[in-house]
Scaffold this motif. Structure first.
Motif, PDB file in Angstrom:
ATOM      1  N   ARG A 172       0.435  -1.022   0.451  1.00 51.63           N
ATOM      2  CA  ARG A 172      -0.086   0.672   0.352  1.00 51.63           C
ATOM      3  C   ARG A 172       1.189   1.657   0.203  1.00 51.63           C
ATOM      4  NH1 ARG A 172      -5.931   0.392  -0.862  1.00 51.63           N
ATOM      5  NH2 ARG A 172      -6.273  -0.856  -0.345  1.00 51.63           N
ATOM      6  N   VAL A 173       1.777   1.149   0.556  1.00 50.31           N
ATOM      7  CA  VAL A 173       3.006   1.957   0.604  1.00 50.31           C
ATOM      8  C   VAL A 173       3.806   1.901  -0.613  1.00 50.31           C
ATOM      9  CG1 VAL A 173       4.578   1.258   1.776  1.00 50.31           C
ATOM     10  CG2 VAL A 173       4.328   3.854   2.140  1.00 50.31           C
ATOM     11  N   LEU A 312      -4.543   7.567   5.207  1.00 52.92           N
ATOM     12  CA  LEU A 312      -4.519   7.892   4.056  1.00 52.92           C
ATOM     13  C   LEU A 312      -3.100   8.534   3.437  1.00 52.92           C
ATOM     14  CD1 LEU A 312      -6.259  10.000   2.354  1.00 52.92           C
ATOM     15  CD2 LEU A 312      -6.439  12.473   3.594  1.00 52.92           C
ATOM     16  N   ARG A 313      -2.215   9.451   4.600  1.00 50.09           N
ATOM     17  CA  ARG A 313      -1.526   9.371   3.393  1.00 50.09           C
ATOM     18  C   ARG A 313      -0.001   8.171   3.225  1.00 50.09           C
ATOM     19  NH1 ARG A 313       2.299  13.373   6.417  1.00 50.09           N
ATOM     20  NH2 ARG A 313       0.714  15.552   6.672  1.00 50.09           N
ATOM     21  N   LEU A 314      -0.072   6.863   3.606  1.00 45.09           N
ATOM     22  CA  LEU A 314       0.431   5.967   3.256  1.00 45.09           C
ATOM     23  C   LEU A 314      -0.769   5.109   2.104  1.00 45.09           C
ATOM     24  CD1 LEU A 314       0.812   3.036   5.846  1.00 45.09           C
ATOM     25  CD2 LEU A 314      -0.557   2.603   3.339  1.00 45.09           C
ATOM     26  N   ARG A 315      -1.687   5.198   1.606  1.00 42.97           N
ATOM     27  CA  ARG A 315      -1.907   5.218   0.596  1.00 42.97           C
ATOM     28  C   ARG A 315      -1.998   5.962  -1.163  1.00 42.97           C
ATOM     29  NH1 ARG A 315      -7.985   5.925   1.236  1.00 42.97           N
ATOM     30  NH2 ARG A 315      -7.550   6.208   2.909  1.00 42.97           N
ATOM     31  N   ALA A 316      -2.077   6.806  -0.270  1.00 44.68           N
ATOM     32  CA  ALA A 316      -1.383   7.930  -0.976  1.00 44.68           C
ATOM     33  C   ALA A 316       0.119   7.888  -1.580  1.00 44.68           C
ATOM     34  CB  ALA A 316      -1.733   9.595  -1.120  1.00 44.68           C
ATOM     35  N   VAL A 317       0.541   7.726  -0.850  1.00 37.96           N
ATOM     36  CA  VAL A 317       2.008   7.207  -1.223  1.00 37.96           C
ATOM     37  C   VAL A 317       2.475   6.181  -2.013  1.00 37.96           C
ATOM     38  CG1 VAL A 317       4.642   7.065  -0.839  1.00 37.96           C
ATOM     39  CG2 VAL A 317       3.806   9.091   0.331  1.00 37.96           C
ATOM     40  N   SER A 334       8.012   8.053   4.672  1.00 39.33           N
ATOM     41  CA  SER A 334       7.481   7.354   4.541  1.00 39.33           C
ATOM     42  C   SER A 334       6.860   6.206   3.954  1.00 39.33           C
ATOM     43  CB  SER A 334       5.489   7.873   3.839  1.00 39.33           C
ATOM     44  OG  SER A 334       4.666   7.711   4.559  1.00 39.33           O
ATOM     45  N   ARG A 335       8.225   5.824   2.864  1.00 41.12           N
ATOM     46  CA  ARG A 335       7.621   4.106   2.044  1.00 41.12           C
ATOM     47  C   ARG A 335       9.005   3.629   3.306  1.00 41.12           C
ATOM     48  NH1 ARG A 335       7.969   4.197  -4.159  1.00 41.12           N
ATOM     49  NH2 ARG A 335       6.067   4.550  -4.357  1.00 41.12           N
ATOM     50  N   PHE A 336       9.936   4.122   4.072  1.00 40.18           N
ATOM     51  CA  PHE A 336      10.992   3.598   4.568  1.00 40.18           C
ATOM     52  C   PHE A 336      10.363   3.755   5.915  1.00 40.18           C
ATOM     53  CE2 PHE A 336      13.682   3.292   7.913  1.00 40.18           C
ATOM     54  CZ  PHE A 336      15.092   2.907   7.311  1.00 40.18           C
ATOM     55  N   TRP A 337       9.281   4.533   6.611  1.00 40.38           N
ATOM     56  CA  TRP A 337       8.932   3.399   8.648  1.00 40.38           C
ATOM     57  C   TRP A 337       8.083   2.820   8.287  1.00 40.38           C
ATOM     58  CZ3 TRP A 337      12.378   4.486  11.300  1.00 40.38           C
ATOM     59  CH2 TRP A 337      12.780   5.380  11.769  1.00 40.38           C
ATOM     60  N   ASN A 338       6.864   2.913   7.004  1.00 41.73           N
ATOM     61  CA  ASN A 338       5.612   2.120   6.973  1.00 41.73           C
ATOM     62  C   ASN A 338       6.067   0.485   6.299  1.00 41.73           C
ATOM     63  OD1 ASN A 338       3.276   2.942   7.359  1.00 41.73           O
ATOM     64  ND2 ASN A 338       4.037   4.580   6.260  1.00 41.73           N
ATOM     65  N   GLY A 433      -7.899 -12.841 -10.413  1.00 42.60           N
ATOM     66  CA  GLY A 433      -6.853 -12.543 -11.677  1.00 42.60           C
ATOM     67  C   GLY A 433      -6.959 -11.078 -12.353  1.00 42.60           C
ATOM     68  N   GLN A 434      -8.575 -10.494 -12.063  1.00 45.77           N
ATOM     69  CA  GLN A 434      -8.977  -8.970 -12.471  1.00 45.77           C
ATOM     70  C   GLN A 434      -8.505  -7.470 -11.473  1.00 45.77           C
ATOM     71  OE1 GLN A 434     -10.208  -9.486 -15.805  1.00 45.77           O
ATOM     72  NE2 GLN A 434     -10.654 -11.212 -16.237  1.00 45.77           N
ATOM     73  N   ILE A 435      -8.184  -7.822 -10.822  1.00 46.09           N
ATOM     74  CA  ILE A 435      -7.449  -7.467  -9.558  1.00 46.09           C
ATOM     75  C   ILE A 435      -6.042  -6.884 -10.340  1.00 46.09           C
ATOM     76  CG2 ILE A 435      -8.829  -7.729  -8.174  1.00 46.09           C
ATOM     77  CD1 ILE A 435      -6.734  -8.312  -6.533  1.00 46.09           C
ATOM     78  N   ARG A 436      -6.068  -5.111  -9.281  1.00 43.64           N
ATOM     79  CA  ARG A 436      -4.551  -4.729  -9.315  1.00 43.64           C
ATOM     80  C   ARG A 436      -3.877  -3.651  -8.472  1.00 43.64           C
ATOM     81  NH1 ARG A 436      -6.597  -3.733 -14.787  1.00 43.64           N
ATOM     82  NH2 ARG A 436      -6.075  -4.218 -16.590  1.00 43.64           N
ATOM     83  N   GLY A 437      -3.128  -4.231  -7.764  1.00 47.74           N
ATOM     84  CA  GLY A 437      -2.616  -3.644  -6.633  1.00 47.74           C
ATOM     85  C   GLY A 437      -2.156  -1.927  -6.770  1.00 47.74           C
TER      86      GLY A 437
END
Length: 448
Positions: A172-173, A312-317, A334-338, A433-437
């Motif tokens: 997610r991050v 919210l910040r995590l998903r935005a990143v 943010s990526r590093f700490w999460n 199979g039809q979903i994307r991350g």
């Protein structure tokens, strides 16, 4: 004057219809204005998987028929609130439930043909009824202990749930956490070592979290700072941790087994009244501290991801790091700490091996469960609750393998060992199979 360009959806960067949220295409008219045209797509993968399962059950019931009576035990007879055993005719019940599965499969195919998305309830109902029909067939002339089956499923799912939560937070991050296996393994090793040295399982639990953070720290450093391919780093870390723990096991734990590989384990905590509830009471309310911590962690991560500023910040990143950067969010920090937080959570799953399940650490004791946890992330659509349910499904498949061996079903033992992995492949390839991350998952961010 042209209309503003609509926001893109998370799935593949395609514009989304603001009214329905479905993928849409931009059509430019002659006067320069932009119009949205909803692009309808038929998704047949999930209905095909349902059809394949239905056909396999029909072949099983037809070519390996089992007669007699199947008995389902719903509780301990010694308990005051225990429910009586339920006896059902094997063949008639199995075929009756199979007929319902046919109806659900046809419903799923109709929804796909009508451009409708298959609802979650249909998949859940089909899965429950399919498992019930299979258990009726397998339990002919025998006893199916439902509470024991569910209890074992929850127990085997604990490392998968924690690993899946770590994978959800990481992706997610924007960082693909392929190193879940290494985080589980080093967490199990650290927990066994520190718990043995101190005689305190809580110290071992903290050590497991630190072990998971250490693996996540290396993953974050190479993936975020040095821009190395995240999947390659994750695979290398898994191999490195496997070799390192194997070496330390032989050089350190084996010669000093009594002092360093006899961890103090968590005992069960029985919650009064709730533990007496038939069927689910012993499964949910007579567990160890780590299992209760799992329930709380799933709820907290799900709430925090969608209801807090952190989420919210995590998903935005993870979705649009450039936009997050423009509003003042430090993307790489943010990526590093999460990712480190994800490693700590996965480390708790490793602690379950040595502080609850097994009385000591063993080489390669995670046995690839980190990769199944990663599959649960995909099957759960990068959602904490869905990923936890997917992990429970895989744990149930593993425990079902043990039950089928006890019931002496005519299924070859080799297939029994394959069962958890077959369920994993069907789940990811069929239903996911039809979903994307997240749009930016696996993509390093370089600030311009």
């Amino acid at each position: 004057m042209s209309a503003p360009v609509p926001e893109t959806s998370a799935a593949g960067g395609r514009p989304a219809d603001p009214a329905t949220g479905q993928p849409a295409a931009q059509i430019e008219k002659l006067d320069g204005t932009i119009q949205l045209a909803v692009v309808k797509e038929r998704h047949f993968k999930a209905p095909i998987v349902l059809a394949v399962v239905t056909v396999l059950l029909a072949l099983l019931f037809a070519f390996a028929p089992r007669d007699g009576v199947s008995t389902f035990r719903l509780g301990d007879p010694s308990q005051s609130f225990a429910l009586p055993d339920i006896d059902v005719p094997t063949a008639a019940t199995a075929w009756a439930v199979w007929a319902v599965l046919v109806v659900l499969t046809l419903l799923a195919l109709w929804m796909a043909w009508s451009y409708r998305r298959q609802p979650l309830w249909l998949t859940i109902v089909f899965s429950v009824l399919g498992v019930f029909a299979f258990l009726v067939w397998a339990g002919a002339g025998g006893l199916v202990p439902v509470p024991s089956l569910l209890f074992g499923a929850v127990s085997l799912s604990v490392p998968l749930v924690f690993g899946a939560l770590g994978g959800v937070i990481g992706e997610r991050v924007g960082v693909v956490n392929v190193a879940i296996e290494g985080q589980l393994l080093l967490g199990a090793f650290s927990a066994a070592l520190l718990s043995s040295m101190t005689g305190n399982p809580f110290v071992g639990l903290l050590g497991a979290m630190l072990g998971g953070v250490l693996v996540a720290f290396v993953l974050a450093a190479f993936a975020i700072k040095y821009l190395v391919d995240q999947v390659i780093v994750g695979v290398v870390l898994n191999v490195l941790v496997t070799g390192l723990t194997g070496f330390l096991y032989g050089a350190l734990l084996v010669p000093n087994e009594q002092q360093l590989n006899r961890p103090e384990r968590f005992g069960r905590i029985q919650i009064p009244v709730l533990s007496e509830i038939p069927v689910i009471g012993p499964v949910l309310f007579n567990q160890t501290f780590i299992v209760y911590l799992m329930f709380v962690t799933v709820a907290v991560v799900a709430w925090g991801l969608y209801r807090t500023r952190w989420g919210l910040r995590l998903r935005a990143v993870g979705e649009h790091p450039q936009a997050a950067d423009t509003v003042g969010i430090k993307v790489n920090t943010s990526r590093f700490w999460n990712v480190s937080l994800a490693g700590a959570i996965a480390g708790i799953g490793g602690a379950y091996f040595t502080l609850v399940s097994v009385p000591q650490f063993g080489k390669d004791m995670t046995a690839g469960l980190g990769f199944i946890a990663l599959a649960a992330v995909i099957f759960g659509r990068w959602d904490p609750i869905r990923a936890a349910l997917a992990a429970l499904l895989f744990g149930f498949a593993t425990n079902l393998q043990n039950l089928l061996t006890i019931l002496k079903t005519p299924i070859p033992s080799e297939f029994m060992l394959m069962l958890p992995y077959v369920v994993t492949i069907l789940a990811v390839a069929g239903f996911a199979g039809q979903i994307r991350g997240p749009a930016a998952s696996g993509k390093p961010y370089i600030k311009e």
